[in-house]
Write a protein that holds these residues in place. Structure first.
Motif, short mmCIF file in Angstrom:
data_model
loop_
_atom_site.label_atom_id
_atom_site.label_comp_id
_atom_site.label_asym_id
_atom_site.label_seq_id
_atom_site.Cartn_x
_atom_site.Cartn_y
_atom_site.Cartn_z
N UNK A 1 -20.46 -29.07 -25.31
CA UNK A 1 -21.49 -30.09 -25.18
C UNK A 1 -22.12 -30.07 -23.80
N UNK A 2 -22.96 -31.06 -23.56
CA UNK A 2 -23.67 -31.12 -22.29
C UNK A 2 -22.80 -31.79 -21.23
N UNK A 3 -23.06 -31.44 -19.99
CA UNK A 3 -22.41 -32.12 -18.86
C UNK A 3 -23.08 -33.49 -18.72
N UNK A 4 -22.30 -34.58 -18.74
CA UNK A 4 -22.92 -35.92 -18.70
C UNK A 4 -23.83 -36.09 -17.48
N UNK A 5 -25.03 -36.62 -17.72
CA UNK A 5 -25.95 -36.86 -16.61
C UNK A 5 -25.38 -37.86 -15.62
N UNK A 6 -24.48 -38.73 -16.11
CA UNK A 6 -23.90 -39.76 -15.23
C UNK A 6 -22.99 -39.16 -14.17
N UNK A 7 -22.65 -37.87 -14.32
CA UNK A 7 -21.82 -37.22 -13.31
C UNK A 7 -22.51 -37.24 -11.94
N UNK A 8 -23.83 -37.37 -11.97
CA UNK A 8 -24.59 -37.42 -10.72
C UNK A 8 -24.29 -38.67 -9.91
N UNK A 9 -23.65 -39.64 -10.54
CA UNK A 9 -23.39 -40.92 -9.87
C UNK A 9 -22.04 -40.98 -9.19
N UNK A 10 -21.40 -39.83 -9.00
CA UNK A 10 -20.09 -39.79 -8.36
C UNK A 10 -20.29 -39.47 -6.89
N UNK A 11 -20.32 -40.48 -6.03
CA UNK A 11 -20.79 -40.30 -4.65
C UNK A 11 -19.85 -39.52 -3.75
N UNK A 12 -18.57 -39.37 -4.14
CA UNK A 12 -17.60 -38.69 -3.29
C UNK A 12 -17.16 -37.34 -3.84
N UNK B 1 -17.37 -24.08 -22.64
CA UNK B 1 -18.48 -23.82 -23.56
C UNK B 1 -19.58 -24.85 -23.34
N UNK B 2 -19.81 -25.19 -22.10
CA UNK B 2 -20.73 -26.26 -21.75
C UNK B 2 -22.17 -25.76 -21.72
N UNK B 3 -23.09 -26.68 -22.00
CA UNK B 3 -24.51 -26.36 -21.95
C UNK B 3 -25.19 -27.25 -20.91
N UNK B 4 -26.36 -26.83 -20.48
CA UNK B 4 -27.06 -27.54 -19.40
C UNK B 4 -28.01 -28.59 -19.92
N UNK B 5 -28.73 -29.18 -19.00
CA UNK B 5 -28.67 -28.93 -17.55
C UNK B 5 -27.50 -29.63 -16.89
N UNK B 6 -27.14 -29.17 -15.70
CA UNK B 6 -26.07 -29.82 -14.93
C UNK B 6 -26.72 -30.80 -13.96
N UNK B 7 -26.33 -32.07 -14.01
CA UNK B 7 -26.97 -33.05 -13.13
C UNK B 7 -26.67 -32.78 -11.66
N UNK B 8 -27.59 -33.15 -10.81
CA UNK B 8 -27.41 -32.98 -9.37
C UNK B 8 -26.37 -33.96 -8.84
N UNK B 9 -25.34 -33.42 -8.21
CA UNK B 9 -24.33 -34.28 -7.58
C UNK B 9 -24.94 -34.81 -6.28
N UNK B 10 -24.98 -36.14 -6.14
CA UNK B 10 -25.78 -36.76 -5.08
C UNK B 10 -24.96 -37.33 -3.94
N UNK B 11 -23.75 -36.83 -3.76
CA UNK B 11 -23.00 -37.36 -2.62
C UNK B 11 -23.72 -37.04 -1.31
N UNK B 12 -23.55 -37.92 -0.34
CA UNK B 12 -24.37 -37.89 0.87
C UNK B 12 -24.22 -36.59 1.63
N UNK B 13 -23.00 -36.09 1.74
CA UNK B 13 -22.74 -34.90 2.56
C UNK B 13 -22.94 -33.60 1.80
N UNK B 14 -23.17 -33.68 0.50
CA UNK B 14 -23.38 -32.48 -0.29
C UNK B 14 -22.10 -31.93 -0.87
#
Length: 479
Positions: free
Chosen positions: A285-296, A306-319
């Protein structure tokens, strides 16, 4: 041992050594001396002299590895050196150590030639609260009555050869805040009674032969900071009670199992999670878009699923610091911008991710901080020469099975730390420079290279399939 468990171990050992240094001149109780000397008598070989200070009639509180309070032994720490071949103690652990009736901490680590079963004398030590028996040759089943050690706060038995199931009585160790049974030969399932260990902050069962589903045991274990269940045979979905660990969980590693289903969206509620490793499973399945909300989230590994895209941008401050999305069903076209712009990233692995771009179009913010890069099995063209000259801390660069086209003779200014270079099955041309001969691993096979090879330690398979390479280990050049 995970990083936080190791820190706790170091802290405990520091306290132990403080006790040791403050009492080194003290005499010790005759029972303690007798027990320690009986242990030494059971050692058949001590090549590095670990027990050389253990001499009858001397103050045993000053012996190496022995810690005392007043005149009673309260800590015993025997540690081998894993970096020195042939330095290990050989022998067995004498049951006479039961004479150490005031023993609180028992630490036996890196003693591969110490053999025998789980030491039964531990049950006879009423003040024992810490047991570390790690990386030894002990074997056989864990005792069915291990729960009788109910006073323990820390139990580390990782890196041994213990077999059989995890005893159900482990549920009686309700004072434990650390349990480490990793890297043994344990079989069966996780006992549901582990859910009673609600003081645990670290659980490590990785590197065994456990199977079945991961039981839904975590609702009461809200203090957990680290879960390591990798390298087993677990199957099925992730248990929903993992969601209860949101306040404190820092690291979860479930890699190298047979877990399936989709990645649950509740993971996005983990606001302090630092590491998520679900690699080498059967997630789809898809990578949950909510994964982008994990700040650390600094370390993300979803490779070999067997994952499909897109992969959400991880938005932690330091990258993001380390990212591995290799060998799924992604079709990125380009290296994700959120990874490229990270100022913290040291490991980037995107093998077979559908990347179709010119390498020279990739502009990472900090090329000098990369340690590991794997871009194998994509459609990347162009030249990595400029990047490789800037990446001064790079240990490993893998880019096989792409369409890279450049003169390999220009690779003269590589990272002094570079150990592994794989450019096989590309369109690379030119003469192999001497700078590559010092690497530990090299694969230049199936390109368009030509000329005489420099003196090298590599085997022929590192160079086969080129246009006109010659010289050892390939056939000699024609006159």
């Amino acid at each position: 041992m995970n990083s936080r468990s190791f820190c706790l171990y170091i802290f405990t050992a520091f306290i132990f050594l403080r006790c040791l240094s403050s009492t080194e001149a003290a005499t010790c109780h005759p029972d303690d001396e007798a027990g320690l000397l009986a242990f030494k008598a059971g050692i058949t070989r001590d090549p590095s002299g670990i027990l050389s200070t253990w001499k009858k009639g001397t103050a045993c509180c000053s012996w190496s590895g022995v810690g005392c309070l007043t005149n009673r032994v309260t800590g015993l720490q025997i540690t081998g050196d894993p970096d020195v071949a042939g330095s290990y103690l050989s022998g067995t652990i004498s049951p006479s150590l039961a004479k150490l009736q005031h023993l609180e901490g028992f630490y036996f680590t890196n003693l591969r030639n110490i053999t025998g079963p789980f030491p039964q004398f531990l049950y006879l030590l009423p003040k024992l609260n810490t047991v570390y028996i790690t990386d030894t040759g002990l074997s056989g089943p864990l005792p069915a009555n291990i729960g009788a050690l109910s006073q323990l706060g820390q139990l580390g038995l990782n890196g041994n050869r213990f077999t059989g199931p995890i005893p159900s009585s482990i549920s009686d160790l309700t004072r434990l805040f650390q349990l480490n049974l990793g890297n043994n030969l344990l079989t069966g399932t996780i006992p549901f009674g582990i859910s009673k260990l609600n003081l645990l902050f670290s659980l490590n069962l990785g590197g065994n032969r456990l199977s079945g589903t991961i039981p839904d045991i975590f609702k009461s274990m809200t203090k957990l900071q680290s879960i390591l269940l990798s390298r087993n045979g677990f199957s099925g979905n992730l248990p929903p009670s993992i969601a209860s660990l949101r306040p404190n969980l820092l690291s979860i590693d479930l890699s190298q199992n047979k877990l399936s289903g989709t990645i649950p969206t509740f993971l996005s509620n983990f606001k302090i999670l630092d590491k998520l490793d679900l690699s080498r499973n059967r997630f789809s399945g898809v990578v949950p878009t909510s994964l982008a909300n994990m700040p650390k989230l600094f370390h993300l590994n979803l490779a070999y699923n067997f994952l499909t895209g897109p992969v959400p941008a991880v938005k932690n401050v330091e990258g993001i610091a380390s990212l591995d999305l290799s060998y799924n069903k992604f079709n990125f076209k380009t290296i994700p911008e959120w990874a490229t712009s990270s100022r913290s990233i040291y490991s980037l692995k995107l093998a077979k991710c559908g990347i179709n771009m010119n390498f020279e179009e990739w502009k990472p913010v900090n090329p000098h901080i990369y340690f590991y890069i794997d871009l194998s099995e994509n459609e990347i063209s162009g030249s990595p020469v400029k990047f490789l000259s800037l990446a001064r801390n790079l240990f490993e660069f893998q880019a096989s099975r792409n369409k890279l086209r450049f003169d390999i003779g220009k690779l003269t200014n590589l990272s002094p730390r570079l150990e592994t270079l794989d450019l096989s099955k590309n369109l690379v041309f030119g003469k192999v420079p001497t700078t590559l001969a010092t690497l530990k691993k090299l694969n230049l096979s199936h390109n368009h290279l030509c000329g005489k090879l420099p003196a090298t330690k590599f085997q022929a398979r590192a160079f086969v399939g080129n246009d006109c390479l010659c010289g050892s280990p390939l056939p000699p050049c024609k006159a």
